[in-house]
Design an enzyme around this catalytic site. Sequence first.
Site, PDB file in Angstrom:
ATOM      1  N   ARG A 150      -5.446   0.559   8.411  1.00 21.87           N
ATOM      2  CA  ARG A 150      -4.099   0.282   8.404  1.00 21.87           C
ATOM      3  C   ARG A 150      -3.240   0.708   9.696  1.00 21.87           C
ATOM      4  O   ARG A 150      -3.787   1.600  10.201  1.00 21.87           O
ATOM      5  CB  ARG A 150      -3.498   0.739   7.113  1.00 21.87           C
ATOM      6  N   GLN A 200       2.070  -6.192  -3.171  1.00 24.53           N
ATOM      7  CA  GLN A 200       2.325  -6.383  -1.817  1.00 24.53           C
ATOM      8  C   GLN A 200       3.695  -5.429  -1.610  1.00 24.53           C
ATOM      9  O   GLN A 200       3.764  -4.524  -2.159  1.00 24.53           O
ATOM     10  CB  GLN A 200       2.450  -7.584  -1.327  1.00 24.53           C
ATOM     11  N   ASP A 250       0.951  -1.192  -0.027  1.00 23.39           N
ATOM     12  CA  ASP A 250      -0.018  -0.025  -0.166  1.00 23.39           C
ATOM     13  C   ASP A 250       0.699   1.198  -0.032  1.00 23.39           C
ATOM     14  O   ASP A 250       0.405   2.384   0.547  1.00 23.39           O
ATOM     15  CB  ASP A 250      -1.114   0.010   1.095  1.00 23.39           C
ATOM     16  N   LYS A 256       1.727   2.142  -5.106  1.00 19.89           N
ATOM     17  CA  LYS A 256       2.193   1.408  -6.463  1.00 19.89           C
ATOM     18  C   LYS A 256       1.214   1.560  -7.407  1.00 19.89           C
ATOM     19  O   LYS A 256       1.680   1.916  -8.578  1.00 19.89           O
ATOM     20  CB  LYS A 256       2.464  -0.019  -6.087  1.00 19.89           C
ATOM     21  N   LYS A 263       3.031  10.253  -0.434  1.00 21.22           N
ATOM     22  CA  LYS A 263       2.252  10.589   0.577  1.00 21.22           C
ATOM     23  C   LYS A 263       2.875  11.444   1.535  1.00 21.22           C
ATOM     24  O   LYS A 263       2.704  11.399   2.810  1.00 21.22           O
ATOM     25  CB  LYS A 263       1.611   9.314   1.412  1.00 21.22           C
ATOM     26  N   ARG A 319       2.926 -29.365  -5.683  1.00 17.47           N
ATOM     27  CA  ARG A 319       2.525 -29.973  -6.957  1.00 17.47           C
ATOM     28  C   ARG A 319       1.228 -30.660  -6.983  1.00 17.47           C
ATOM     29  O   ARG A 319       0.962 -31.723  -7.676  1.00 17.47           O
ATOM     30  CB  ARG A 319       3.770 -30.919  -7.276  1.00 17.47           C
ATOM     31  N   GLY A 366      -4.485  -4.323  -3.793  1.00 15.15           N
ATOM     32  CA  GLY A 366      -5.647  -3.505  -4.274  1.00 15.15           C
ATOM     33  C   GLY A 366      -4.651  -2.127  -4.533  1.00 15.15           C
ATOM     34  O   GLY A 366      -4.225  -1.620  -3.418  1.00 15.15           O
ATOM     35  N   HIS A 367      -4.791  -1.936  -5.709  1.00 15.23           N
ATOM     36  CA  HIS A 367      -4.112  -0.781  -6.281  1.00 15.23           C
ATOM     37  C   HIS A 367      -4.812   0.151  -6.880  1.00 15.23           C
ATOM     38  O   HIS A 367      -5.390   0.182  -7.485  1.00 15.23           O
ATOM     39  CB  HIS A 367      -3.021  -1.079  -7.481  1.00 15.23           C
ATOM     40  N   THR A 407       3.085 -12.652   2.922  1.00 12.50           N
ATOM     41  CA  THR A 407       2.216 -13.138   2.060  1.00 12.50           C
ATOM     42  C   THR A 407       2.801 -14.305   1.404  1.00 12.50           C
ATOM     43  O   THR A 407       3.969 -14.628   2.011  1.00 12.50           O
ATOM     44  CB  THR A 407       1.683 -12.224   0.863  1.00 12.50           C
TER      45      THR A 407
HETATM   46  P1  GDP Z   1      -0.685   0.517  -3.472  1.00  9.66           P
HETATM   47  O1  GDP Z   1      -1.596  -1.035  -3.167  1.00  9.66           O
HETATM   48  O2  GDP Z   1       0.515   0.412  -3.355  1.00  9.66           O
HETATM   49  O3  GDP Z   1      -1.248   0.597  -4.960  1.00  9.66           O
HETATM   50  O4  GDP Z   1      -1.581   1.483  -2.636  1.00  9.66           O
HETATM   51  P2  GDP Z   1      -3.077   1.662  -2.280  1.00  9.66           P
HETATM   52  O5  GDP Z   1      -3.794   1.971  -3.477  1.00  9.66           O
HETATM   53  O6  GDP Z   1      -3.525   0.496  -1.702  1.00  9.66           O
HETATM   54  O7  GDP Z   1      -3.043   2.671  -1.016  1.00  9.66           O
HETATM   55  C1  GDP Z   1      -2.438   4.063  -1.424  1.00  9.66           C
HETATM   56  C2  GDP Z   1      -3.424   5.062  -1.233  1.00  9.66           C
HETATM   57  O8  GDP Z   1      -2.818   6.298  -1.232  1.00  9.66           O
HETATM   58  C3  GDP Z   1      -4.531   5.214  -2.355  1.00  9.66           C
HETATM   59  O9  GDP Z   1      -5.764   5.360  -1.689  1.00  9.66           O
HETATM   60  C4  GDP Z   1      -3.874   6.240  -3.192  1.00  9.66           C
HETATM   61  O10 GDP Z   1      -4.841   6.925  -4.023  1.00  9.66           O
HETATM   62  C5  GDP Z   1      -3.341   7.200  -2.113  1.00  9.66           C
HETATM   63  N1  GDP Z   1      -2.163   8.040  -2.359  1.00  9.66           N
HETATM   64  C6  GDP Z   1      -1.155   7.673  -3.507  1.00  9.66           C
HETATM   65  N2  GDP Z   1      -0.193   8.665  -3.260  1.00  9.66           N
HETATM   66  C7  GDP Z   1      -0.664   9.678  -2.456  1.00  9.66           C
HETATM   67  C8  GDP Z   1      -0.089  10.645  -2.089  1.00  9.66           C
HETATM   68  O11 GDP Z   1       1.155  11.176  -2.416  1.00  9.66           O
HETATM   69  N3  GDP Z   1      -0.682  11.542  -1.122  1.00  9.66           N
HETATM   70  C9  GDP Z   1      -1.849  11.023  -0.616  1.00  9.66           C
HETATM   71  N4  GDP Z   1      -2.669  11.786   0.185  1.00  9.66           N
HETATM   72  N5  GDP Z   1      -2.383   9.929  -1.139  1.00  9.66           N
HETATM   73  C10 GDP Z   1      -1.730   9.026  -1.856  1.00  9.66           C
HETATM   74  P1  IMO Z   2      -0.976  -4.215  -2.376  1.00  9.52           P
HETATM   75  O1  IMO Z   2      -0.477  -4.963  -3.526  1.00  9.52           O
HETATM   76  C1  IMO Z   2      -0.843  -4.718   2.061  1.00  9.52           C
HETATM   77  C2  IMO Z   2      -0.918  -8.566   3.656  1.00  9.52           C
HETATM   78  C3  IMO Z   2      -2.099  -9.145   4.701  1.00  9.52           C
HETATM   79  C4  IMO Z   2      -1.462  -9.934   5.451  1.00  9.52           C
HETATM   80  C5  IMO Z   2      -0.530 -10.604   4.766  1.00  9.52           C
HETATM   81  C6  IMO Z   2      -0.847 -12.174   4.156  1.00  9.52           C
HETATM   82  O2  IMO Z   2      -2.115  -3.534  -2.190  1.00  9.52           O
HETATM   83  O3  IMO Z   2       0.226  -3.403  -1.637  1.00  9.52           O
HETATM   84  P2  IMO Z   2      -2.399 -12.684   2.287  1.00  9.52           P
HETATM   85  O4  IMO Z   2      -3.872 -12.468   1.824  1.00  9.52           O
HETATM   86  O5  IMO Z   2      -1.530 -12.104   1.106  1.00  9.52           O
HETATM   87  O6  IMO Z   2      -2.138 -13.981   2.475  1.00  9.52           O
HETATM   88  O7  IMO Z   2      -2.096 -11.876   3.439  1.00  9.52           O
HETATM   89  O8  IMO Z   2      -0.209  -9.927   3.712  1.00  9.52           O
HETATM   90  N1  IMO Z   2      -1.117  -8.229   2.406  1.00  9.52           N
HETATM   91  C7  IMO Z   2      -1.323  -6.834   2.087  1.00  9.52           C
HETATM   92  N2  IMO Z   2      -0.850  -5.705   2.825  1.00  9.52           N
HETATM   93  N3  IMO Z   2      -1.060  -4.516   0.715  1.00  9.52           N
HETATM   94  C8  IMO Z   2      -1.221  -5.438  -0.085  1.00  9.52           C
HETATM   95  O9  IMO Z   2      -1.309  -5.477  -1.274  1.00  9.52           O
HETATM   96  C9  IMO Z   2      -1.343  -6.674   0.820  1.00  9.52           C
HETATM   97  N4  IMO Z   2      -1.580  -8.257   0.146  1.00  9.52           N
HETATM   98  C10 IMO Z   2      -1.400  -8.798   1.237  1.00  9.52           C
HETATM   99  O10 IMO Z   2      -2.850  -7.937   5.003  1.00  9.52           O
HETATM  100  O11 IMO Z   2      -0.971  -9.192   6.698  1.00  9.52           O
HETATM  101 MG    MG Z   3      -2.670  -1.824  -1.549  1.00 12.27          MG
END
Ligand code: GDP
Ligand code: IMO
Ligand code: MG
Length: 423
Positions: A303, A222, A13, A16, A329, A141, A40-41, A237
């Site tokens: 989080r 992740q 998170d 990315k 951020k 396997r 979740g991107h 993970t």
């Molecule tokens: P990812 O899993 O690495 O793609 O990140 P997520 O999408 O799960 O979480 C990042 C969150 O931060 C999302 O809601 C983005 O829209 C938001 N975000 C990304 N860059 C910035 C930033 O520079 N500032 C703020 N305030 N939010 C950001």
């Molecule tokens: P993105 O790509 C944050 C965490 C889960 C848990 C551990 C194992 O959005 O950054 P799993 O379901 O993979 O077996 O869970 O990994 N986790 C993440 N935390 N961002 C993610 O993906 C994650 N994908 C898995 O919360 O701690």
């Molecule tokens: Mg995410």
Amino acid sequence: MPNTVIVGAQWGDEGKGKVIDIYAKKADIVVRYQGGNNAGHTVVIGKDSFVLHLIPSGILHRGKVCVIGNGVVVDPKALLEEIATLESKGIKIGKRLLVSRDAHVIFPYHRKLDELREAKKKKIGTTKKGIGPCYADKVARLGIRFVDLLNEKVFKDKLNENLEEKNPVFSRIYNVKGYSFDELYEEYSGYAGRIKKYICDTTVFLNESISKRKSVLFEGAQGTLLDVDHGTYPFVTSSNSTSGGASTGTGVGPNKIDKVIGVVKAYTTRVGEGPFPTEFSDDLMERIRTKGKEFGATTGRPRRCGWFDSIVVKHSVMVNGIDEIVVTKLDVLDDLDRLKICTAYKYDGCVYKDFPSDIEVLSNCEPVYEELPGWNRDTTGITSYSRLPKSAKNYLKRIQKLLSVKIALISVGSERKQTFSNE
Ligand code: GDP
Ligand code: IMO
Ligand code: MG
């Protein structure tokens, strides 16, 4: 653009999705290489917000080809739903999506097993998407790949073999009902029929594309500290989310990958259980969580938040071979009077300057902090490095120095335009 891997340098998170969306503009192909719909991107484009779970974030750019590589575990139901959601928002997918025939398929018994294990006292805090159990079958396997799903005889044999082993586990160990062969066979044959048009040999496609000088962006999911080898095991993970996974998870040799970019949040977050040395106390936790909207993009869970940890990110720089970082951020820290950066851990009379993998040390260590002044100014409208407040520049400079790696981009908001280079 050089063939580039984008990885999360903390616990996921990091932003990315936003960063991949920016780099995807210059790439021809975007490929996911590990994980599944546990990811979740988020990509924000004007008023629209998209959360991608399985489909590479490049899909939002017209004309880019998106690949789900062999290293990804795919829940076909989730994939079809994601395709439908994107199409309902006007994103044309057509022939732009390719799914590796060798990607392993998530079944309901994987999700169920994940859920049952998570109901125990000693849980990991997973997303309950069946990721771990599916990868476990792959390594044992026993797994079922798309290529198997498309072959009636092989699929029947493998499904039988799996249910013979799994159903007794459900009934005898967990005291719940098992799965019917006929129902699963019918459901998954249906998915196979609908997904077939996307399935191909993505390894050949990617390698041929690279030979034709097309550029590939590898989308990590992740984060490094969730990597099964390099993370806070067992609170990780079940895949290699580090840059090495880009090669095994796609079949593109490491010598074809030119660059690794690490995405680094200006502070730290993690979802789920596990050690987190720089975790905030309650008051600051609430403030940063609210300002940073730190709630899971996949599960909605709050989080956990904490100070920037240079031990964690230095470890990431090393194990990924990160060439440069993108800091996201920064704006979330705008209102703080003082900031802290962790530079070492202390435990049992020892000082750790390198990441310790002993869960006992990680869980009980005392972080050693450096304090820096905050900037107390809104940075969300800033569009160039030179306009950043002096204290914000100092914070970034200190991070750069501690990591010995260049900051390429800085992000001060979720929108595309809230990004600028470090010059
Ligand atoms: P990812 O899993 O690495 O793609 O990140 P997520 O999408 O799960 O979480 C990042 C969150 O931060 C999302 O809601 C983005 O829209 C938001 N975000 C990304 N860059 C910035 C930033 O520079 N500032 C703020 N305030 N939010 C950001
Ligand atoms: P993105 O790509 C944050 C965490 C889960 C848990 C551990 C194992 O959005 O950054 P799993 O379901 O993979 O077996 O869970 O990994 N986790 C993440 N935390 N961002 C993610 O993906 C994650 N994908 C898995 O919360 O701690
Ligand atoms: Mg995410």
